[in-house]
Scaffold this active site. Structure first.
Site, mmCIF file in Angstrom:
data_model
loop_
_atom_site.group_PDB
_atom_site.id
_atom_site.type_symbol
_atom_site.label_atom_id
_atom_site.label_comp_id
_atom_site.label_asym_id
_atom_site.label_seq_id
_atom_site.Cartn_x
_atom_site.Cartn_y
_atom_site.Cartn_z
ATOM 1 N N CYS A 178 43.982 44.914 28.008
ATOM 2 C CA CYS A 178 43.033 44.733 26.896
ATOM 3 C C CYS A 178 42.235 46.016 26.635
ATOM 4 C CB CYS A 178 42.140 43.524 27.164
ATOM 5 S SG CYS A 178 41.303 42.984 25.663
ATOM 6 N N TYR A 179 40.948 46.054 26.934
ATOM 7 C CA TYR A 179 40.182 47.293 26.712
ATOM 8 C C TYR A 179 40.820 48.442 27.488
ATOM 9 C CZ TYR A 179 36.379 50.674 26.611
ATOM 10 O OH TYR A 179 35.639 51.820 26.442
ATOM 11 N N HIS A 227 45.866 39.125 28.373
ATOM 12 C CA HIS A 227 45.311 39.035 29.733
ATOM 13 C C HIS A 227 46.289 38.344 30.683
ATOM 14 C CE1 HIS A 227 41.205 40.464 28.980
ATOM 15 N NE2 HIS A 227 41.438 40.016 27.756
ATOM 16 N N GLU A 280 46.079 37.984 33.768
ATOM 17 C CA GLU A 280 45.410 37.388 34.926
ATOM 18 C C GLU A 280 44.948 35.965 34.701
ATOM 19 O OE1 GLU A 280 44.337 39.643 32.877
ATOM 20 O OE2 GLU A 280 42.181 39.604 32.556
ATOM 21 N N ASP A 310 29.839 30.814 53.937
ATOM 22 C CA ASP A 310 29.829 32.271 53.767
ATOM 23 C C ASP A 310 29.100 32.980 54.906
ATOM 24 O OD1 ASP A 310 30.991 31.492 51.433
ATOM 25 O OD2 ASP A 310 29.224 31.851 50.194
ATOM 26 N N LYS A 342 35.664 32.078 47.158
ATOM 27 C CA LYS A 342 35.331 31.046 48.146
ATOM 28 C C LYS A 342 36.554 30.602 48.961
ATOM 29 C CE LYS A 342 31.815 28.377 49.320
ATOM 30 N NZ LYS A 342 30.471 28.916 49.481
#
Ligand code: XMP
Length: 513
Positions: free
Chosen positions: A81-82, A168, A170, A226, A369
Site C-alpha cells: 500500500c503506502y 493488503h 496481511e 503477560d 497475546k
C-alpha cells in the site's frame, strides 16, 4: 540467531498483522519505525524488508519517507500500500490521487507469473484501502496484477528483488494473502523457516542475560499472563538477580493470590526472589464509602503504586524494571489519538515514575497475546496461568457496583468461582472471550426456607470477543446457567437472585465499571 524479516513501519493500521503473518510462517519479524530503518538494518542484518501501509500521501511535504539506498542493498523488499507507492515514487514511478477511494474486497487479476503469486489463483479477492494509486511504475518494474480501478495492483523488478502490492496481503479478507507473504519470505528472500516459539524464548533469554549482566531487576507481578511470562523469562535469564513484587490488593479472584505464590514463591519452580505484599486491608480502608467508578479506579491505581514504591525502596537500587508490555499495548508511530476516556485503565505496567531504575525491559513487546501464551507454555508455566482470561488491574472492584467491602468481595469471589467451575465442567468455555460474575448493588425480596430474604443480586456475564473493543453476549446453555444459579443462591450467603447480562459492547462495556 534466526533469520529476520524487518517490517518498516509507516504508521498503517495493519502493521502488527504483517509481523504476525510472517511469524506464522516460522520466520521471525520485528517492527521498526521508518525513522530508524537504516540503523536497524545495519544492526540486525535482515534477509528481507517489508514496507507497511500508512495514512499519508507520498506528495505531502512531511510525509514519512526513507533513504532510497534501501532499495540497492541487495535485500529483497516488499512494499505494501503506502510502502508500494513510496517505493514507486522514490525509484522514479508516478503516484496519483484517485477520484474515489478504493476500499474493501476487490477482485485482483494476476497478469504475469511472479514468485509472489506462485500457487495463487489468477483471479483472487484482496483487501484494498487506498486513495492514491500508482499510475506509472518505476523504470525496470513490470506490472504483475491489476484491478478494475487500479492499473498497478502489483508490480516487481525481480532482478533487484523489489516487489510491491497495492492491496493488503496481511488481512484475512485477502483470501490468498498468507500464501503471498509466504512466497515472499520463502521464494524471494530464501528463508528456511527456522523460527519457532522455542527459538524466540531461547534467543530472548540469551540477550536478556547479556543486557542485564550483573544488574538487579525488579518485576511487578500481577499473576496475569503477560507479567507472569515476562517474569519467568527473566528468572531463566538472571535467576536471583530478579525480585518479583506481587501486591495482593484483596480484589483478586478466589484463591488467586495463593496460586500466584505457589508458582513464583519459595516452593515454586523458579529461582527468584519473591515478595508477596498482603495489602488487602489498606485497599479496603481507602475504598470504604467510595461509590463512584472512576474514583475507585484512581484510588486503586494510586495505592498500588504507593505499595509497590515502598517495597521497591526496601529492595534498594535496581538497574532494570520489567514490564509485560505486549504488542497491542504498544502505540506505534501514527497510532494513538484523542479518543475519549471511557475508563482509566490501570495495570501494573504503569510504574516507571516511582522507582529508581536505569532502564525498562520489555521482553514481550513484539508478541500478540496468543504468542505470549505459546511462549509461556514453552517456558513451562502451568496451563492454569497461561490460558487465563484477561483480568482488569483494579480487579473485583470494577465487578462490584458501588461501594467495595470485604464481605462483598467474598460474595463475588465465591459466585465467580462457581460460575467458572461449572462452565469449565460443561466444556462451555470454548470461544468465550471473558466470563465472570459481578455483584450488583441491587437488593430484592426473596424467600428461602419459609423466611423472607432481602439480599443481593449477582449478575453473570460471558462475552464473545477477539479484540475486547466490541463484544457480543455469549449464549451459555440454559442448563449450565441453571446449575450455576442454584449453586450460587445455595452456597453464597446474602445472594438471593442471579441475573444474566445479555448486553453487547457497545452499548455496555465488558466490565461493569
Ligand atoms: P471494558 O470494560 O472497557 O474492558 O469493555 C475491555 C477489556 O479491558 C479489561 N479491563 C482492564 N484491564 N486494567 C486492565 O489491565 C483495567 O483497568 C481494565 N479495565 C478493563 C477488561 O477486563 C476487558 O478485557
Amino acid at each position: 540467531m534466526s533469520e529476520l524479516v524487518l517490517v518498516i513501519d509507516f504508521g498503517g493500521q495493519y502493521n502488527q498483522l504483517i509481523a504476525r503473518r510472517v511469524r506464522e510462517n516460522h520466520v521471525y519479524t520485528e517492527i521498526v519505525s521508518y525513522t530508524k530503518a537504516m540503523d536497524a538494518i545495519r544492526e540486525k542484518k535482515p534477509v528481507g524488508l517489508i514496507l507497511t501501509g500508512g495514512p499519508n500521501s507520498v506528495y505531502l511535504p512531511d510525509s514519512a519517507t526513507i533513504d532510497p539506498a534501501i532499495f540497492s542493498l541487495g535485500i529483497p523488499v516488499l512494499g505494501i500500500c503506502y510502502g508500494a507507492q513510496l517505493m514507486s515514487h522514490l525509484l522514479g514511478g508516478h503516484v496519483s490521487h484517485a477520484p474515489e477511494r478504493e476500499y474493501g474486497k476487490t477482485e485482483v487479476l494476476v497478469d504475469k507469473d511472479s514468485e509472489l503469486f506462485h500457487d495463487v489463483s489468477r483471479n483472487t479477492i484482496c483487501w484494498m484501502s487506498h486513495n492514491d494509486f500508482i499510475d506509472t511504475p518505476a523504470p525496470g518494474f513490470t506490472i504483475t496484477a491489476h484491478t478494475e480501478n487500479c492499473p498497478v495492483a502489483a508490480a516487481e523488478d525481480a532482478s533487484r528483488g523489489l516487489y510491491l502490492v497495492q492491496f493488503h496481503p496481511e488481512v484475512l479478507h485477502t483470501q490468498e494473502g498468507s500464501k503471498m507473504l509466504s512466497n515472499f519470505v520463502y521464494r524471494v528472500c530464501g528463508c528456511k523457516g527456522d523460527w519457532k516459539m522455542d527459538s524466540f524464548v531461547e534467543t530472548s533469554v540469551r540477550s536478556l542475560r547479556e543486557k542485564i549482566g550483573a544488574g538487579r531487576v525488579l518485576c511487578a507481578l500481577s499473576g496475569g499472563v503477560d507479567s507472569s511470562v515476562a517474569a519467568v523469562m527473566l528468572a531463566k535469564a538472571v535467576g536471583k538477580q530478579l525480585t518479583c513484587v506481587f501486591v495482593d490488593h484483596g480484589l483478586l479472584r478466589k484463591d488467586e493470590g495463593d496460586e500466584v505464590e505457589a508458582v513464583f514463591g519459595p516452593n515454586g519452580a523458579y529461582d527468584l526472589n519473591f515478595v508477596r505484599v498482603n495489602a488487602q486491608q489498606r485497599f479496603y480502608d481507602k475504598l470504604a464509602g467510595v461509590e463512584e467508578p472512576e474514583k475507585k479506579r484512581k484510588i486503586i491505581g494510586e495505592e498500588f503504586i504507593r505499595v509497590f514504591e515502598e517495597e521497591a525502596k526496601k529492595i534498594g537500587a535496581v538497574d532494570f524494571l520489567v514490564q509485560g508490555t505486549i504488542y497491542p499495548d504498544v502505540v506505534e508511530s501514527g497510532l494513538g489519538g484523542e479518543s475519549a476516556v471511557i475508563k482509566s485503565h490501570h495495570n501494573v505496567g504503569g510504574l516507571p515514575d516511582c522507582v529508581d531504575f536505569k532502564e525498562i525491559v520489555e521482553p514481550l513487546r513484539d508478541l500478540f497475546k496468543d504468542e505470549v501464551r505459546a511462549a509461556g507454555r514453552e517456558l513451562g508455566l502451568p496451563e492454569t496461568l497461561v490460558s487465563r482470561q484477561p483480568f482488569p488491574g483494579p480487579g473485583l472492584a470494577v465487578r462490584i457496583i458501588g461501594e467495595v467491602t470485604p464481605e462483598k468481595v467474598k460474595m463475588v469471589q465465591e459466585a465467580d468461582a462457581i460460575f467458572r467451575e461449572e462452565v469449565a465442567k460443561a466444556g462451555a468455555e470454548k470461544g468465550l472471550g471473558q466470563y465472570f460474575a459481578a455483584l450488583t448493588n441491587m437488593r430484592s425480596v426473596g424467600v428461602m426456607g419459609d423466611e423472607r430474604t432481602y439480599d443481593y443480586a449477582v449478575a453473570l456475564r460471558a462475552v464473545l470477543t477477539t479484540d475486547f473493543m466490541t463484544a457480543e453476549s455469549a449464549q451459555i446453555p440454559w442448563e449450565v446457567l441453571s446449575v450455576v444459579t442454584s449453586r450460587i443462591v445455595n452456597e453464597v450467603p446474602h445472594v438471593n437472585r442471579v441475573l444474566y447480562d445479555c448486553t453487547g459492547k457497545p452499548p455496555a462495556t465488558i466490565e461493569f465499571e
